[in-house]
Each structure stands twice: as C-alpha cells, then as structure tokens.
Scaffold this motif. Structure first.
Motif, PDB file in Angstrom:
ATOM      1  N   LEU A 175       0.807  -1.214   0.000  1.00  0.00           N
ATOM      2  CA  LEU A 175       0.000   0.000   0.000  1.00  0.00           C
ATOM      3  C   LEU A 175       0.844   1.270   0.000  1.00  0.00           C
ATOM      4  O   LEU A 175       0.562   2.216  -0.747  1.00  0.00           O
ATOM      5  CB  LEU A 175      -0.928  -0.028   1.215  1.00  0.00           C
ATOM      6  N   THR A 176       1.888   1.314   0.804  1.00  0.00           N
ATOM      7  CA  THR A 176       2.725   2.514   0.857  1.00  0.00           C
ATOM      8  C   THR A 176       3.452   2.738  -0.467  1.00  0.00           C
ATOM      9  O   THR A 176       3.564   3.873  -0.949  1.00  0.00           O
ATOM     10  CB  THR A 176       3.745   2.396   2.005  1.00  0.00           C
ATOM     11  N   ASN A 177       3.942   1.659  -1.062  1.00  0.00           N
ATOM     12  CA  ASN A 177       4.607   1.774  -2.355  1.00  0.00           C
ATOM     13  C   ASN A 177       3.644   2.292  -3.416  1.00  0.00           C
ATOM     14  O   ASN A 177       4.023   3.097  -4.274  1.00  0.00           O
ATOM     15  CB  ASN A 177       5.171   0.415  -2.770  1.00  0.00           C
ATOM     16  N   MET A 178       2.401   1.832  -3.343  1.00  0.00           N
ATOM     17  CA  MET A 178       1.397   2.319  -4.278  1.00  0.00           C
ATOM     18  C   MET A 178       1.131   3.803  -4.055  1.00  0.00           C
ATOM     19  O   MET A 178       0.895   4.551  -5.020  1.00  0.00           O
ATOM     20  CB  MET A 178       0.100   1.511  -4.118  1.00  0.00           C
ATOM     21  N   GLY A 179       1.183   4.252  -2.803  1.00  0.00           N
ATOM     22  CA  GLY A 179       1.023   5.672  -2.517  1.00  0.00           C
ATOM     23  C   GLY A 179       2.114   6.500  -3.187  1.00  0.00           C
ATOM     24  O   GLY A 179       1.849   7.589  -3.728  1.00  0.00           O
ATOM     25  N   LYS A 180       3.344   5.979  -3.166  1.00  0.00           N
ATOM     26  CA  LYS A 180       4.445   6.667  -3.843  1.00  0.00           C
ATOM     27  C   LYS A 180       4.192   6.769  -5.342  1.00  0.00           C
ATOM     28  O   LYS A 180       4.430   7.816  -5.962  1.00  0.00           O
ATOM     29  CB  LYS A 180       5.761   5.924  -3.598  1.00  0.00           C
ATOM     30  N   ILE A 181       3.719   5.685  -5.929  1.00  0.00           N
ATOM     31  CA  ILE A 181       3.471   5.660  -7.376  1.00  0.00           C
ATOM     32  C   ILE A 181       2.364   6.640  -7.761  1.00  0.00           C
ATOM     33  O   ILE A 181       2.503   7.422  -8.714  1.00  0.00           O
ATOM     34  CB  ILE A 181       3.105   4.228  -7.828  1.00  0.00           C
ATOM     35  N   ILE A 182       1.282   6.613  -6.994  1.00  0.00           N
ATOM     36  CA  ILE A 182       0.138   7.476  -7.327  1.00  0.00           C
ATOM     37  C   ILE A 182       0.498   8.941  -7.152  1.00  0.00           C
ATOM     38  O   ILE A 182       0.185   9.781  -8.014  1.00  0.00           O
ATOM     39  CB  ILE A 182      -1.079   7.103  -6.458  1.00  0.00           C
ATOM     40  N   SER A 183       1.152   9.275  -6.045  1.00  0.00           N
ATOM     41  CA  SER A 183       1.518  10.673  -5.826  1.00  0.00           C
ATOM     42  C   SER A 183       2.521  11.150  -6.868  1.00  0.00           C
ATOM     43  O   SER A 183       2.493  12.312  -7.303  1.00  0.00           O
ATOM     44  CB  SER A 183       2.108  10.861  -4.418  1.00  0.00           C
ATOM     45  N   GLY A 184       3.393  10.240  -7.331  1.00  0.00           N
ATOM     46  CA  GLY A 184       4.343  10.609  -8.367  1.00  0.00           C
ATOM     47  C   GLY A 184       3.693  10.796  -9.724  1.00  0.00           C
ATOM     48  O   GLY A 184       4.109  11.664 -10.505  1.00  0.00           O
ATOM     49  N   ASN A 185       2.671   9.990 -10.007  1.00  0.00           N
ATOM     50  CA  ASN A 185       1.994  10.092 -11.307  1.00  0.00           C
ATOM     51  C   ASN A 185       1.039  11.277 -11.385  1.00  0.00           C
ATOM     52  O   ASN A 185       0.895  11.903 -12.442  1.00  0.00           O
ATOM     53  CB  ASN A 185       1.220   8.805 -11.604  1.00  0.00           C
ATOM     54  N   THR A 186       0.357  11.553 -10.271  1.00  0.00           N
ATOM     55  CA  THR A 186      -0.692  12.577 -10.291  1.00  0.00           C
ATOM     56  C   THR A 186      -0.223  13.932  -9.778  1.00  0.00           C
ATOM     57  O   THR A 186      -0.883  14.944 -10.024  1.00  0.00           O
ATOM     58  CB  THR A 186      -1.882  12.126  -9.431  1.00  0.00           C
ATOM     59  N   PHE A 187       0.887  13.951  -9.024  1.00  0.00           N
ATOM     60  CA  PHE A 187       1.379  15.156  -8.358  1.00  0.00           C
ATOM     61  C   PHE A 187       0.386  15.703  -7.326  1.00  0.00           C
ATOM     62  O   PHE A 187       0.472  16.854  -6.920  1.00  0.00           O
ATOM     63  CB  PHE A 187       1.723  16.257  -9.376  1.00  0.00           C
ATOM     64  N   LYS A 188      -0.556  14.838  -6.925  1.00  0.00           N
ATOM     65  CA  LYS A 188      -1.515  15.215  -5.881  1.00  0.00           C
ATOM     66  C   LYS A 188      -1.076  14.509  -4.601  1.00  0.00           C
ATOM     67  O   LYS A 188      -1.637  13.483  -4.196  1.00  0.00           O
ATOM     68  CB  LYS A 188      -2.931  14.820  -6.278  1.00  0.00           C
ATOM     69  N   VAL A 189      -0.075  15.074  -3.973  1.00  0.00           N
ATOM     70  CA  VAL A 189       0.569  14.400  -2.841  1.00  0.00           C
ATOM     71  C   VAL A 189      -0.372  14.290  -1.648  1.00  0.00           C
ATOM     72  O   VAL A 189      -0.509  13.226  -1.046  1.00  0.00           O
ATOM     73  CB  VAL A 189       1.865  15.148  -2.443  1.00  0.00           C
ATOM     74  N   PHE A 190      -1.024  15.387  -1.292  1.00  0.00           N
ATOM     75  CA  PHE A 190      -1.903  15.386  -0.121  1.00  0.00           C
ATOM     76  C   PHE A 190      -3.041  14.389  -0.289  1.00  0.00           C
ATOM     77  O   PHE A 190      -3.313  13.567   0.598  1.00  0.00           O
ATOM     78  CB  PHE A 190      -2.475  16.789   0.116  1.00  0.00           C
ATOM     79  N   GLN A 191      -3.708  14.447  -1.448  1.00  0.00           N
ATOM     80  CA  GLN A 191      -4.849  13.556  -1.665  1.00  0.00           C
ATOM     81  C   GLN A 191      -4.424  12.089  -1.715  1.00  0.00           C
ATOM     82  O   GLN A 191      -5.113  11.220  -1.155  1.00  0.00           O
ATOM     83  CB  GLN A 191      -5.562  13.928  -2.982  1.00  0.00           C
ATOM     84  N   SER A 192      -3.281  11.839  -2.357  1.00  0.00           N
ATOM     85  CA  SER A 192      -2.817  10.447  -2.488  1.00  0.00           C
ATOM     86  C   SER A 192      -2.532   9.832  -1.124  1.00  0.00           C
ATOM     87  O   SER A 192      -3.002   8.726  -0.810  1.00  0.00           O
ATOM     88  CB  SER A 192      -1.547  10.397  -3.341  1.00  0.00           C
ATOM     89  N   TRP A 193      -1.783  10.557  -0.292  1.00  0.00           N
ATOM     90  CA  TRP A 193      -1.422  10.004   1.015  1.00  0.00           C
ATOM     91  C   TRP A 193      -2.590  10.022   1.983  1.00  0.00           C
ATOM     92  O   TRP A 193      -2.640   9.202   2.914  1.00  0.00           O
ATOM     93  CB  TRP A 193      -0.217  10.742   1.583  1.00  0.00           C
ATOM     94  N   ALA A 194      -3.553  10.900   1.772  1.00  0.00           N
ATOM     95  CA  ALA A 194      -4.771  10.882   2.591  1.00  0.00           C
ATOM     96  C   ALA A 194      -5.555   9.598   2.345  1.00  0.00           C
ATOM     97  O   ALA A 194      -6.058   8.969   3.294  1.00  0.00           O
ATOM     98  CB  ALA A 194      -5.640  12.101   2.280  1.00  0.00           C
ATOM     99  N   ILE A 195      -5.628   9.179   1.090  1.00  0.00           N
ATOM    100  CA  ILE A 195      -6.332   7.933   0.757  1.00  0.00           C
ATOM    101  C   ILE A 195      -5.610   6.734   1.373  1.00  0.00           C
ATOM    102  O   ILE A 195      -6.238   5.835   1.958  1.00  0.00           O
ATOM    103  CB  ILE A 195      -6.443   7.772  -0.775  1.00  0.00           C
ATOM    104  N   ILE A 196      -4.275   6.714   1.257  1.00  0.00           N
ATOM    105  CA  ILE A 196      -3.492   5.619   1.840  1.00  0.00           C
ATOM    106  C   ILE A 196      -3.695   5.567   3.355  1.00  0.00           C
ATOM    107  O   ILE A 196      -3.891   4.487   3.937  1.00  0.00           O
ATOM    108  CB  ILE A 196      -1.996   5.795   1.510  1.00  0.00           C
TER     109      ILE A 196
END
Length: 222
Positions: A175-196
C-alpha cells in the motif's frame, strides 16, 4: 481525490490485498518461530536458553529496514561472492522473511510470558499424573496460555501490518509503495497520502476493535 479513486481504485485494492497477504504469511511463520524460541527460553536446558535469548535479542536489536536490506541485498551479494550466480530473493520472499524474523522475536516473548503466567502447579500436577514434559506443555499449559496470549497476538498482527510499509524500500508493491506511485503520477501528494492513510486506518481500527472484543471475552471467561 475522487479522480484518484476512480483511476487507481483497483490498484489500491490490489495493493491492500498484497499488504494483507504479506502480513498473514509473515504472521503464520512468526507464530512458528515464536513458539520454537519461546519453548527454548522456558525450558531448563541452558544451551537452548542461550540460543533462544540470542535470537530474540539480536533480531529485536536490528531495525526492520536494516533486516530487510540485509536479506534482499546482502544475502544474494554474499552468495554471489561464493561463486554462485543468479541467486536472488523476490521482494515478497525477502519481505516475508524479514517480517517473520522480526515478528517472531516479539512473538517469542509473548509466548514466553503467556506460558510463564500459568501457575507452575499445573505442570507439576500433570507430571505427577504421568505425562511427559512435552505432553504436559501441549495438553495442559499451552491451551491455557493461548487464552492469555490471543489479545497480544492480535496486537502484534496490527503492528506487523503497519510494519509492511517499511518494505516499500525493497519495491514490494504494497500500500505505501502504491502511494508513492500514485503521488508521483498525479502530483496530488496530499490527496494520495490521505487515501493511503484512510485505508490503513480502516483496517487497523477494525482489527483493534476485534482485539478488544476478544480480550473482553477472554477476561469474562476467566
């Protein structure tokens, strides 16, 4: 945030499944390891006591991230130095070994404390009835000790679940690794890590509630 869930929802659920898979695998092996070293520590054989104590102290004294690096990178490197080529661990295998060893050391202490919480008269009574030490432990002591240990085992399961996040450093797709991938792809860091964070929170709070219910039931039955 909704866009992230729509685009990456399946990947998030897959990563969550992998996180739970790694946790369950590690917990199964950790229980086996913990029971072995706990029995070594509660016995009267000083040599077994020594090895049990060394394992528990050594593994608990090494940070999990260092243990993961050692297994994933260090062991294959050592094997390569011995002239064996092509040897490597998958991230799942390395993560399972690292978590099992780490969790197993803590499980050993949980089991040891649970076994020692049972009155010594129970062992003496069973031995006086003709049971061997092994049968006394298996049939008399452990069934009583398990009731005491269940809440602690569930709490260790929760800790192990959170520790899986460390294994993102060896590229295990949890899950944490997926958070890194999503935040890197979308540049929506706050939203990505909030979901994780919410996904972790839902699972961990659910397990915590289960642990409390089991603990209340065990205390009531006692």
């Amino acid at each position: 945030m909704i866009t992230i869930i729509q685009n990456y929802g399946f990947m998030l659920l897959t990563a969550l499944g992998r996180t739970l898979q790694l946790t369950l695998l590690s917990l199964v092996f950790a229980i086996i390891i913990g029971m072995i070293f706990a029995l070594m520590n509660v016995g009267k054989n000083r040599i077994l006591n020594f090895f049990g104590t060394v394992y528990v102290d050594a593994v608990r004294g090494v940070p999990l991230i260092v243990l993961a690096f050692f297994i994933y990178f260090g062991v294959p490197s050592a094997v390569k130095m011995m002239g064996i080529q092509g040897f490597s661990f998958s991230s799942l295998l390395a993560g399972t070994i690292a978590l099992s060893m780490n969790c197993g050391a803590y499980m050993a202490e949980i089991f040891r404390a649970g076994i020692e919480s049972i009155d010594k008269g129970q062992m003496e009574a069973s031995r006086s009835l003709g049971l061997t030490y092994g049968k006394s432990m298996r049939l008399v002591i452990l069934p009583q000790a398990v009731r005491v240990m269940i809440p602690s085992i569930i709490n260790q399961f929760i800790i192990t679940l959170k520790d899986t996040s460390i294994l993102s450093v060896i590229a295990y797709p949890e899950l944490t690794n997926m958070g890194k991938i999503i935040s890197g792809n979308t540049f929506k860091v706050f939203q990505s890590w909030a979901i994780i964070a919410v996904l972790y929170m839902v699972i961990i709070v659910t397990l915590s509630k289960i642990a409390k219910k089991i603990e209340r039931r065990v205390n009531r039955d006692r």
